[in-house]
Design an enzyme around this catalytic site. Structure first.
Site, short mmCIF file in Angstrom:
data_model
loop_
_atom_site.label_atom_id
_atom_site.label_comp_id
_atom_site.label_asym_id
_atom_site.label_seq_id
_atom_site.Cartn_x
_atom_site.Cartn_y
_atom_site.Cartn_z
N LEU A 37 6.75 -0.15 0.69
CA LEU A 37 7.75 -0.92 -0.05
C LEU A 37 8.21 -2.07 0.84
O LEU A 37 8.39 -1.88 2.05
CB LEU A 37 8.96 -0.04 -0.41
N ASP A 38 8.39 -3.25 0.27
CA ASP A 38 8.88 -4.39 1.04
C ASP A 38 10.25 -4.07 1.62
O ASP A 38 11.01 -3.26 1.06
CB ASP A 38 8.98 -5.63 0.16
#
Length: 274
Positions: A37-38
């Protein structure tokens, strides 16, 4: 700790930051994750602990679900509001938010954000961007199954999509479809690898629920005819039609076995799980 835990990833942390926190807390090195996930994103992050890290190569890409919001009026080099502004423009609001969102449903050839981890000639795209080099256009085949409005004023929506879909690209392309410059303002992953946001726990939860690898490993399960031989990784005969199977003994996951010869029932050990 051996098994799977589901973390509600906090904002402003990389996926590797989460893994580092878990290693310190549980005083063990073996942790991995089933999907990055960013840093600014939150939501479902599936973590593998201990012997569960052995199944990482066998985890299949699964569909995802997200909640996101769009900001109009500017173009960013990252296609989200956490990058550098490249261009600003007047905002046009003469569009039907829901109608435009629905045009994204279906299979498409999606342009990958320049600030992504996708590799070109062994180098990640964001590395080209950081070095001031020209980043070539890269496309990927994805599918969006459904998109729904959450809040029209906030331009927030939920989206069900195939693995590999870039929500930043959806937000950027929304701008193009409405004669705007646009970028992703926020992102929450609400479903991944068969787990939902309701199952995700805070990183600092007092006690994390540990799920068995069977929750994530989508393989046929068979009972070991010769458990000791399986435990020792020896070649065995298995009566099954599948080429790759999870071999068990009284509820214990022993190993992943693979058919050795086409049309024959001899199987060899692909990965021990003990």
């Amino acid at each position: 700790m051996n098994g799977i835990i589901v973390i509600n990833k906090p904002a402003n942390m990389t996926s590797l930051d989460v893994i580092a926190c878990l290693r310190r807390r549980y005083r063990q090195k073996k942790f991995g994750h089933a999907g990055t996930l960013d840093p600014m994103a939150t939501g479902v992050m599936v973590v593998l602990a201990g012997t569960a890290t052995k199944i990482l190569p066998y985890i299949q890409d699964t569909d995802k679900q997200y909640i996101a919001s769009i900001q109009l009026g500017a173009k960013y080099d990252t296609d989200d509001v956490f990058g550098q502004i490249e261009q600003e423009a007047q905002i046009h609001t003469d569009f039907d938010f829901e109608a435009v969102l629905k045009t994204f449903i279906g299979k498409q050839h999606q342009k990958v954000p320049k600030a992504s981890a996708k590799k070109i000639q062994g180098k990640k795209m964001y590395e080209y961007l950081r070095e001031g080099l020209e980043v070539p256009d890269v496309y990927t085949d994805i599918e969006i199954y459904d998109v729904s409005v959450i809040d029209q004023q906030e331009l927030s929506f939920s989206i069900d999509c195939s693995s590999g879909t870039y929500i930043r690209s959806v937000c950027r392309d929304f701008g193009q479809k409405t004669n705007n410059l646009a970028a992703m303002k926020s992102l929450v992953r609400t479903k991944a690898n068969g787990f939902s946001i309701e199952q995700a726990q805070d990183l600092d939860a007092q006690e994390h629920v540990v799920y068995p690898i069977n929750k994530l490993l989508n393989l046929p399960e068979i009972q070991a005819p010769e458990p000791d031989r399986i435990r020792n990784g020896q070649t065995v005969q298995l009566d099954c039609d599948d080429d790759l199977v999870l071999v068990m003994d009284q509820g214990e996951n022993l190993a992943i076995y693979k058919r050795k010869y086409e049309g024959k029932n001899w199987f060899s050990c692909e990965r021990g799980l003990r």
